[in-house]
Design a protein around this motif. Structure first.
Motif, PDB file in Angstrom:
ATOM      1  N   LYS A  59       1.066  -1.245   0.106  1.00  0.00           N
ATOM      2  CA  LYS A  59       0.041   0.017   0.050  1.00  0.00           C
ATOM      3  C   LYS A  59       0.663   1.300  -0.015  1.00  0.00           C
ATOM      4  O   LYS A  59       0.267   2.377  -0.539  1.00  0.00           O
ATOM      5  N   ALA A  60       2.077   1.248   0.395  1.00  0.00           N
ATOM      6  CA  ALA A  60       2.957   2.426   0.553  1.00  0.00           C
ATOM      7  C   ALA A  60       3.380   2.720  -0.773  1.00  0.00           C
ATOM      8  O   ALA A  60       3.339   3.945  -1.114  1.00  0.00           O
ATOM      9  N   SER A  70       2.390   8.400   1.610  1.00  0.00           N
ATOM     10  CA  SER A  70       2.273   8.210   3.062  1.00  0.00           C
ATOM     11  C   SER A  70       3.399   8.577   4.159  1.00  0.00           C
ATOM     12  O   SER A  70       4.567   8.055   3.752  1.00  0.00           O
ATOM     13  N   PHE A  72       3.195   7.194   7.051  1.00  0.00           N
ATOM     14  CA  PHE A  72       3.002   6.304   8.001  1.00  0.00           C
ATOM     15  C   PHE A  72       4.059   5.184   8.124  1.00  0.00           C
ATOM     16  O   PHE A  72       4.761   4.885   6.998  1.00  0.00           O
ATOM     17  N   GLY A  73       4.384   5.026   9.127  1.00  0.00           N
ATOM     18  CA  GLY A  73       5.512   3.702   9.273  1.00  0.00           C
ATOM     19  C   GLY A  73       6.642   4.094  10.252  1.00  0.00           C
ATOM     20  O   GLY A  73       6.468   5.084  10.830  1.00  0.00           O
ATOM     21  N   CYS A 305      -3.051   3.429   8.215  1.00  0.00           N
ATOM     22  CA  CYS A 305      -2.982   2.724   6.977  1.00  0.00           C
ATOM     23  C   CYS A 305      -2.305   3.867   5.876  1.00  0.00           C
ATOM     24  O   CYS A 305      -2.338   5.147   5.951  1.00  0.00           O
ATOM     25  N   GLU A 306      -1.487   3.358   5.143  1.00  0.00           N
ATOM     26  CA  GLU A 306      -0.588   3.911   4.132  1.00  0.00           C
ATOM     27  C   GLU A 306      -1.472   4.716   3.044  1.00  0.00           C
ATOM     28  O   GLU A 306      -0.974   5.718   2.313  1.00  0.00           O
TER      29      GLU A 306
END
Length: 378
Positions: A59-60, A70, A72-73, A305-306
């Protein structure tokens, strides 16, 4: 039987082939870990996340290809620090880790002095899962303390298996199994950030559900502890300290939410035949593929969520009330878009007998009165 009349055994290869088609030819699947499963369970109505995670889509990479990268992570620094701390905790055959388990969860048992650490290497996730199940059975039958370092567990999610790798599982002398979560955030004066502890508890609940599946296949079934051990650095040092966390509530919620997930093959069957999420496709085709799968965006997705930035932009563009948060969405009932909510509050739409409509109009009147009073005071 499947909708096509096939038996489950015959339908499974078809479902896997369809998920591989969605991922793209030659694209390796991205493993679905417990962190992603916990986030998915927290938003079971999001078919988009379910099918992307189930198909193993990165998804990234997809978010970057869509023009909504994103943030996110976990940073590389945090990742390296976490690995170093975990190695410190498991040094010397996990002696310190087992001491923490004994002290926090099983003080009445004989102190661990020479625990077994079985070799869990095998070919592929299926082989490692089978090797883990065998090691758990042998450790339970043998008695004494056993440490399973990074075992592999399987959990069925929306009709497809997800392979999970907890930090550790400890088998107690009485045959009980305990999940151990090792985190690099600090535990200050015996307590840690509640939000981070909650996230760790939800992640551990996924491991407990998978471990219960292994235990259910043994006779008699061993007991899987409903308290897990959370190991963190103590204060501002690198010394590990442990705390027992009761995850019964998180386990029950996660199990219920995972049961609510629509089967992946059912979602995939509703998509156009040429739907594909391969990262090398043109952005226009990827956008069409993503928008073909319904999403259930909420602000909480930004930390889990990415694809959250892409879904947020889509929700804002369509005026979806969910972009303002789940609590407000629940309060507004059948009113699902912002334009309708505003029109209802102005008296231009809606049933006057509806309690939600009455509350909106009253709130609009109170706001107008407050603004008028403020203007008069100036």
């Amino acid at each position: 039987m499947s909708p096509d009349g096939d038996s489950p055994a015959a339908a499974a290869p078809k479902a896997w082939a369809r998920l591989a088609e969605l991922r793209g030819p030659g694209v390796p699947p991205k493993a679905l870990d417990a962190r992603a499963l916990a986030a998915l369970a927290a938003n079971p109505g999001c078919d988009r996340r379910a099918v992307l995670d189930g198909a193993g889509v990165n998804k990234a990479g997809l978010a970057s290809a869509l023009g909504s990268p994103s943030a996110f992570g976990q940073s590389q620094f945090a990742f390296a620090r976490g690995n170093a701390f975990e190695a410190r905790v498991k040094a010397d055959g996990g002696a310190e880790l087992l001491t923490l388990v004994h002290r926090a969860l099983d003080p009445g048992a004989e102190p661990p002095t020479g625990a077994a650490v079985p070799d869990l290497t095998a070919a592929g996730p299926e082989g490692r899962t089978a090797r883990t199940a065998l090691a758990l059975r042998e450790a339970t039958e043998a008695g004494g303390w056993t440490l399973l370092d990074h075992p592999m567990l399987a959990l069925e999610v929306a009709g497809a298996p997800a392979f999970l790798e907890p930090d550790a599982v400890v088998v107690h002398p009485d045959g009980r199994w305990t999940v151990v979560e090792i985190k690099s955030f600090p535990m200050l004066d015996g307590s840690a950030d509640p939000a981070k502890v909650g996230a760790a508890a939800r992640q551990a609940a996924v491991y407990v559900l998978a471990l219960e599946g292994v235990a259910a296949r043994l006779d008699p079934a061993p007991r899987v502890g409903h308290r897990v051990l959370l190991v963190c650095p103590k204060d501002f040092s690198n010394l590990p300290t442990g705390s027992a966390v009761d995850i019964r509530k998180q386990r029950a919620v996660t199990a219920r939410q995972l049961r609510r997930l629509t089967r992946l093959d059912e979602i995939a069957a509703t998509l156009p035949p040429d739907t594909c999420f391969a990262p090398d496709l043109p952005a226009e085709r990827l956008t069409a593929a993503v928008e073909a799968v319904p999403a259930a965006y909420a602000p909480e997705c930004l930390s889990a969520c990415e694809l959250a930035f892409h879904c947020r932009a889509q929700a804002r563009e369509s005026g979806a009330v969910t972009a303002l948060g789940r609590p407000l969405r629940a309060e507004l009932g059948a009113l699902t878009d912002i334009d309708t909510v505003l029109a209802t509050s102005r008296g231009e739409d809606g049933d006057p007998g509806d309690p939600t409509v009455r509350a909106l109009r009253r709130a609009a009147r109170l706001r107008a009165e407050a603004l008028a009073e403020g203007a008069a005071c100036r």
